[in-house]
Design a protein around this motif. Structure first.
Motif, short mmCIF file in Angstrom:
data_model
loop_
_atom_site.label_atom_id
_atom_site.label_comp_id
_atom_site.label_asym_id
_atom_site.label_seq_id
_atom_site.Cartn_x
_atom_site.Cartn_y
_atom_site.Cartn_z
N LEU A 96 0.84 -1.20 0.00
CA LEU A 96 0.00 0.00 0.00
C LEU A 96 0.88 1.25 0.00
O LEU A 96 0.49 2.31 -0.50
N LEU A 97 2.08 1.12 0.53
CA LEU A 97 3.00 2.27 0.61
C LEU A 97 3.96 2.32 -0.58
O LEU A 97 4.91 3.10 -0.58
N TYR A 98 3.73 1.48 -1.57
CA TYR A 98 4.67 1.39 -2.69
C TYR A 98 4.28 2.37 -3.80
O TYR A 98 3.14 2.37 -4.28
N ARG A 99 5.23 3.23 -4.16
CA ARG A 99 5.03 4.15 -5.28
C ARG A 99 5.91 3.72 -6.44
O ARG A 99 7.14 3.77 -6.32
N ASP B 54 -3.58 -2.51 -9.79
CA ASP B 54 -4.64 -1.53 -9.49
C ASP B 54 -4.15 -0.46 -8.53
O ASP B 54 -4.37 0.73 -8.72
N ASN B 55 -3.48 -0.93 -7.47
CA ASN B 55 -3.01 0.02 -6.45
C ASN B 55 -1.97 0.97 -7.02
O ASN B 55 -1.99 2.17 -6.73
N ALA C 186 -1.77 1.96 -10.07
CA ALA C 186 -2.47 2.94 -10.91
C ALA C 186 -3.11 4.02 -10.04
O ALA C 186 -3.09 5.21 -10.37
N CYS C 187 -3.68 3.60 -8.90
CA CYS C 187 -4.28 4.57 -7.97
C CYS C 187 -3.23 5.54 -7.45
O CYS C 187 -3.46 6.75 -7.41
N GLN C 188 -2.09 5.01 -7.04
CA GLN C 188 -1.03 5.85 -6.48
C GLN C 188 -0.56 6.86 -7.52
O GLN C 188 -0.37 8.04 -7.20
N ALA D 103 -2.23 7.98 -10.08
CA ALA D 103 -3.29 8.96 -10.33
C ALA D 103 -3.35 9.98 -9.19
O ALA D 103 -3.48 11.19 -9.43
N LEU D 104 -3.22 9.50 -7.97
CA LEU D 104 -3.28 10.42 -6.81
C LEU D 104 -2.10 11.39 -6.82
O LEU D 104 -2.26 12.58 -6.55
N ARG D 105 -0.92 10.87 -7.15
CA ARG D 105 0.25 11.76 -7.21
C ARG D 105 0.02 12.86 -8.24
O ARG D 105 0.34 14.01 -8.03
#
Lengths: 173, 249
Positions: free
Chosen positions: B11-14, B44-45, B47-49, B51-53
């Motif tokens: 979850l903390l991986y960028r 998925d995660n 892609a979310c990260q 997009a959020l960045r």
């Protein structure tokens, strides 16, 4: 400090500092004040910094301290250690994030407990390493990771569609 | 490490950062290579990260902020440079002449652009100011401003003359005094606020790029209209849109 050196420093860091300030204060005028005040402190005390590689961390730490000082927050922050937190996995889809605009994302950030807002903002805005975030916020690395895990999970939950059950009660520092 | 533990860590991986060098993340990433479910979740995660960045980074600083920081620091440094030297000169003169002290104030930085002026005045309006004189009498306002050596012979647009006056204050810009005239548009106001429309008047010579024609621009949360008339530059600010501000021009 040489004039050109100060100008160069401002040029390099005013934008990311403003972004961080805005994510904390959520007000343009306050964010401008925080950014400017950070550079004022640098002008007065920056010469005390011995390691030039720490300039970025120093500036962000100063801005965060200024923010906390302004808020005059007296209560102590809750903390959850990562090893004690049950997994809270995101249910948000990338498409849901894409549909959100920046203001919606910031509004969601504002809904997080205050203790999660600064690390999450640094995580997304600055690509700071976990160690850098820990230095800036002046908290242990484990605390940063636990706050990030909780904060990111909650942020994605807020931006997604499905409500999630909170499984961990925060403890006090 | 089981799948849930791996997801919690990832979850903390960028993607594209040094996060992958973290031993726990490296271990979880290695697991994802062999676990299709985890690999799907990770895609998925990630892609979310990403997009959020992207969303966070769309935040931009207001125009003029950098110049304002640099110019105000330069002004502070000049004051800091001259103050002790002037004090020494003054002390020597006092000792020599016994009764005469000569004070010389340093000149502030001449980073006197309209963009910086606009931002500074918007900051005053938005961040709170103390009204020097609370009145709806235009004659009292002009008298007060004149007595305090601020521009008092200003010309209000016809539409602005119909707005309700609430008072005035004298503000500073570089070494020049600025007249701040406050109005109320009639819209509901938050508690402890009496004004939501502000006019700043400064001598034209105080700005090196006084506008030749009407300029409408956003400064902080304030929408501003700036124009030059005679030897004065006028800056009208409102927390509203262009239609609203044009009602007063």
């Amino acid at each position: 400090m040489a004039e050109g050196e100060f100008d160069q420093l401002v040029t390099c860091y005013y934008e990311p500092l403003y972004q961080f300030a805005y994510s904390l204060a959520r007000d343009e005028a306050d964010a401008c004040d925080l950014t400017q005040q950070t550079f004022c402190v640098w002008a007065a005390k920056g010469h005390q910094l011995r390691d030039p590689a720490k300039v970025k961390t120093w500036l962000f730490t100063t801005l965060h301290r200024e923010f906390l000082g302004i808020r005059r927050k007296l209560t102590r922050f809750p903390q959850v250690e990562l090893e004690h937190a049950e997994p809270e996995l995101p249910v948000v889809s990338p498409a849901a994030i894409s549909r959100s605009d920046t203001q919606q994302v910031l509004a969601a950030l504002a809904q997080l407990d205050e203790v999660y807002q600064a690390p999450v903002a640094l995580f997304y805005l600055q690509d700071c390493s976990y160690n850098e975030i820990a230095e800036i916020l002046e908290v242990p690395l484990g605390t940063v990771k636990s706050r990030l895990a909780r904060g990111i999970g909650r942020l994605q939950e807020l931006l997604g569609d499905k409500p999630r059950r909170s499984t961990v009660e925060p403890s006090n520092l | 490490m089981n799948l849930n533990e791996a997801k919690t860590i990832l979850l903390l991986y960028r993607p594209g950062t040094a996060d992958a060098e973290d031993p726990q993340i490296a271990e979880a990433l290695a697991l994802a290579k062999h676990e299709p479910e985890l690999a799907r979740w990770l895609a998925d995660n990630s892609a979310c990260q990403t997009a959020l960045r992207g969303k966070f980074r769309q935040l931009t600083a207001p125009a003029g902020l950098k110049e304002q920081i640099i110019s105000e620091q330069a002004a502070r440094e000049r004051v800091g440079y001259w103050r002790p030297r002037l004090a020494l000169v003054a002390a020597v003169v006092v000792m020599l002449l016994g009764s005469l002290a000569i004070f010389s104030l340093p000149r502030a930085a001449r980073d006197d652009t309209l963009a910086i002026y606009r931002n500074q005045m918007a900051g005053i309006a938005l961040r709170g100011y103390s009204m020097d004189l609370a009145t709806n009498d235009p004659a009292q306002i002009r008298t007060y401003l004149a007595q305090n050596h601020a521009p008092a012979d200003f010309v209000l647009p016809d539409a602005l003359q119909k707005a309700v006056l609430t008072g005035c204050a004298v503000e500073g810009w570089q070494t020049t005094k600025v007249s701040m005239i406050c109005f109320h548009t009639g819209r509901p106001l938050p508690p402890n606020r009496t004004s939501d429309l502000w006019l700043f008047v400064v001598d034209r010579a105080a700005l090196k790029d006084a506008p030749a024609a009407l300029q409408v621009a956003v400064a902080n949360r304030l929408l501003t209209a700036t124009w030059t008339q005679g030897d004065k530059v006028y800056l009208l600010g409102i927390e509203g849109n262009e239609t609203e501000i044009r009602q007063f021009l």
